[in-house]
Design a protein around this motif. Structure first.
Motif, PDB file in Angstrom:
ATOM      1  N   TYR A 103      71.175 -57.300 -36.525  1.00  0.00           N
ATOM      2  CA  TYR A 103      70.345 -56.374 -35.755  1.00  0.00           C
ATOM      3  C   TYR A 103      69.054 -57.093 -35.398  1.00  0.00           C
ATOM      4  O   TYR A 103      68.456 -57.755 -36.239  1.00  0.00           O
ATOM      5  N   GLU A 104      68.625 -56.966 -34.166  1.00  0.00           N
ATOM      6  CA  GLU A 104      67.377 -57.602 -33.757  1.00  0.00           C
ATOM      7  C   GLU A 104      66.589 -56.686 -32.850  1.00  0.00           C
ATOM      8  O   GLU A 104      67.142 -56.047 -31.950  1.00  0.00           O
ATOM      9  N   TYR A 105      65.307 -56.617 -33.108  1.00  0.00           N
ATOM     10  CA  TYR A 105      64.377 -55.891 -32.247  1.00  0.00           C
ATOM     11  C   TYR A 105      63.138 -56.758 -32.057  1.00  0.00           C
ATOM     12  O   TYR A 105      62.556 -57.248 -33.025  1.00  0.00           O
ATOM     13  N   VAL A 106      62.750 -56.975 -30.806  1.00  0.00           N
ATOM     14  CA  VAL A 106      61.540 -57.723 -30.490  1.00  0.00           C
ATOM     15  C   VAL A 106      60.689 -56.856 -29.577  1.00  0.00           C
ATOM     16  O   VAL A 106      61.125 -56.496 -28.475  1.00  0.00           O
ATOM     17  N   SER A 107      59.522 -56.492 -30.032  1.00  0.00           N
ATOM     18  CA  SER A 107      58.662 -55.628 -29.226  1.00  0.00           C
ATOM     19  C   SER A 107      58.137 -56.391 -28.012  1.00  0.00           C
ATOM     20  O   SER A 107      57.887 -57.601 -28.079  1.00  0.00           O
ATOM     21  N   GLN A 108      57.993 -55.711 -26.900  1.00  0.00           N
ATOM     22  CA  GLN A 108      57.458 -56.332 -25.694  1.00  0.00           C
ATOM     23  C   GLN A 108      55.964 -56.598 -25.821  1.00  0.00           C
ATOM     24  O   GLN A 108      55.440 -57.536 -25.225  1.00  0.00           O
ATOM     25  N   ARG A 109      55.327 -55.810 -26.627  1.00  0.00           N
ATOM     26  CA  ARG A 109      53.885 -55.984 -26.811  1.00  0.00           C
ATOM     27  C   ARG A 109      53.627 -57.190 -27.706  1.00  0.00           C
ATOM     28  O   ARG A 109      54.263 -57.354 -28.742  1.00  0.00           O
ATOM     29  N   LYS A 110      52.689 -58.046 -27.289  1.00  0.00           N
ATOM     30  CA  LYS A 110      52.413 -59.269 -28.034  1.00  0.00           C
ATOM     31  C   LYS A 110      50.934 -59.373 -28.392  1.00  0.00           C
ATOM     32  O   LYS A 110      50.081 -58.768 -27.753  1.00  0.00           O
ATOM     33  N   LEU A 111      50.675 -60.154 -29.419  1.00  0.00           N
ATOM     34  CA  LEU A 111      49.321 -60.420 -29.869  1.00  0.00           C
ATOM     35  C   LEU A 111      49.269 -61.881 -30.300  1.00  0.00           C
ATOM     36  O   LEU A 111      50.097 -62.322 -31.101  1.00  0.00           O
ATOM     37  N   PHE A 112      48.322 -62.635 -29.732  1.00  0.00           N
ATOM     38  CA  PHE A 112      48.227 -64.074 -30.006  1.00  0.00           C
ATOM     39  C   PHE A 112      49.540 -64.794 -29.671  1.00  0.00           C
ATOM     40  O   PHE A 112      49.913 -65.762 -30.335  1.00  0.00           O
ATOM     41  N   GLY A 113      50.266 -64.300 -28.652  1.00  0.00           N
ATOM     42  CA  GLY A 113      51.504 -64.936 -28.240  1.00  0.00           C
ATOM     43  C   GLY A 113      52.705 -64.568 -29.077  1.00  0.00           C
ATOM     44  O   GLY A 113      53.823 -65.014 -28.790  1.00  0.00           O
ATOM     45  N   LEU A 114      52.529 -63.757 -30.112  1.00  0.00           N
ATOM     46  CA  LEU A 114      53.629 -63.348 -30.983  1.00  0.00           C
ATOM     47  C   LEU A 114      53.959 -61.881 -30.737  1.00  0.00           C
ATOM     48  O   LEU A 114      53.061 -61.077 -30.462  1.00  0.00           O
ATOM     49  N   PRO A 115      55.241 -61.501 -30.849  1.00  0.00           N
ATOM     50  CA  PRO A 115      55.575 -60.081 -30.713  1.00  0.00           C
ATOM     51  C   PRO A 115      54.910 -59.273 -31.814  1.00  0.00           C
ATOM     52  O   PRO A 115      54.790 -59.746 -32.948  1.00  0.00           O
ATOM     53  N   LEU A 116      54.475 -58.081 -31.471  1.00  0.00           N
ATOM     54  CA  LEU A 116      53.820 -57.238 -32.463  1.00  0.00           C
ATOM     55  C   LEU A 116      54.768 -56.922 -33.612  1.00  0.00           C
ATOM     56  O   LEU A 116      54.382 -56.951 -34.781  1.00  0.00           O
ATOM     57  N   VAL A 117      56.032 -56.670 -33.286  1.00  0.00           N
ATOM     58  CA  VAL A 117      57.062 -56.407 -34.298  1.00  0.00           C
ATOM     59  C   VAL A 117      58.299 -57.226 -33.963  1.00  0.00           C
ATOM     60  O   VAL A 117      58.764 -57.203 -32.819  1.00  0.00           O
TER      61      VAL A 117
END
Length: 263
Positions: A103-117
């Motif tokens: 299972y994988e989830y990558v949030s579209q929202r990013k911070l410092f170039g990294l996904p938030l979640v």
């Protein structure tokens, strides 16, 4: 189509950027770019992970096929209904497809170039998650949770936290675990610079435990500059006086631990 061209086509078919593909594999965007330019080739571990990610066999990934191999042609013995059957490649190697569900989830929202979640959990095998909040078989993030975890705050079987680490084996400024190492450590075996509390406690400062070794040591067996054994008839007030003198900024809550250690 060679491997580099195939990789680029597969990535674009998913509408992923080089950075997004790299995050799923635990590599940098520059590494993915070198693969697609044909400057370098992924290690076997990353090739296997790419094959799983795009749901292809290694043969299909490396040789440029866009679909999984036709298993009905295996050894000319008629149709093969089992997708786990080995596929014979032209060079004589046998490829055993292993599709590891995850299972994988990558949030579209990013911070410092990294996904938030970023959550990436495989049923078996290795799945790495990297994000501000990362959850996975192996997790790297400011807050990380996983079998192996690294972060500012970390929780896992093997846990490394710059601030707080909780795990079977933990390392951090504040560390709690079966085996705990840190500035302040609490665990079955605890090793610290300032305060250790555990069955076996070792500290450069205060150690409290069944067996305690430290500058000030309190326990059933105590070794240190100031050593207080449970059966020596020492009062909590006497021990607390030494602790306050040697460590004037020690938390007052430590007194409660002394009550338990000397009881």
């Amino acid at each position: 189509m060679n491997f580099s061209e195939n990789l680029m086509a597969l990535r674009r078919s998913r509408n992923w950027s080089q950075e997004e593909l790299g995050q799923r594999l635990g590599v940098t965007r520059q590494t993915v770019s070198k693969w697609e330019l044909g400057q370098t080739t992924p290690e076997l571990e990353k090739l296997v992970e790419l094959a799983r990610l795009f749901d292809l066999s290694l043969d299909a990934l490396v040789n440029g096929a866009s679909t999984s191999p036709d298993f009905s042609k295996h050894q000319g013995d008629g149709p093969q209904s089992n997708p786990s059957s080995p596929h014979s490649t032209p060079n004589g190697w046998y490829i055993y497809p292993r599709y590891v569900p995850y299972y994988e989830y990558v949030s579209q929202r990013k911070l410092f170039g990294l996904p938030l979640v970023h959550i990436r959990i495989a049923h078996h095998g290795f799945a790495r998650a990297t994000g501000i909040i990362a959850i996975g078989n192996a997790a790297v993030g400011l807050v990380s949770i996983g079998g192996c975890s690294l972060g500012l705050i970390s929780l896992g079987g093997i846990s490394v936290g710059l601030l707080l680490a909780l795990g079977g084996l933990s390392l951090g400024l504040f560390s709690l675990g079966g085996i705990a190492v840190g500035g302040f450590a609490l665990g079955g075996v605890a090793v610290s610079q300032w305060l250790s509390v555990g069955g076996g406690a070792v500290s450069g400062g205060l150690a409290i435990g069944g067996s305690a070794v430290g500058h000030v040591a309190v326990g059933d067996v105590a070794v240190g500059t100031y050593a207080f054994a449970r059966d020596a008839g020492i009062s909590v007030q006497e021990v607390w006086g030494v602790i306050r003198r040697e460590f004037p900024h020690m938390w007052s809550g430590i007194r409660g631990l002394l009550n338990g250690a000397l009881r």
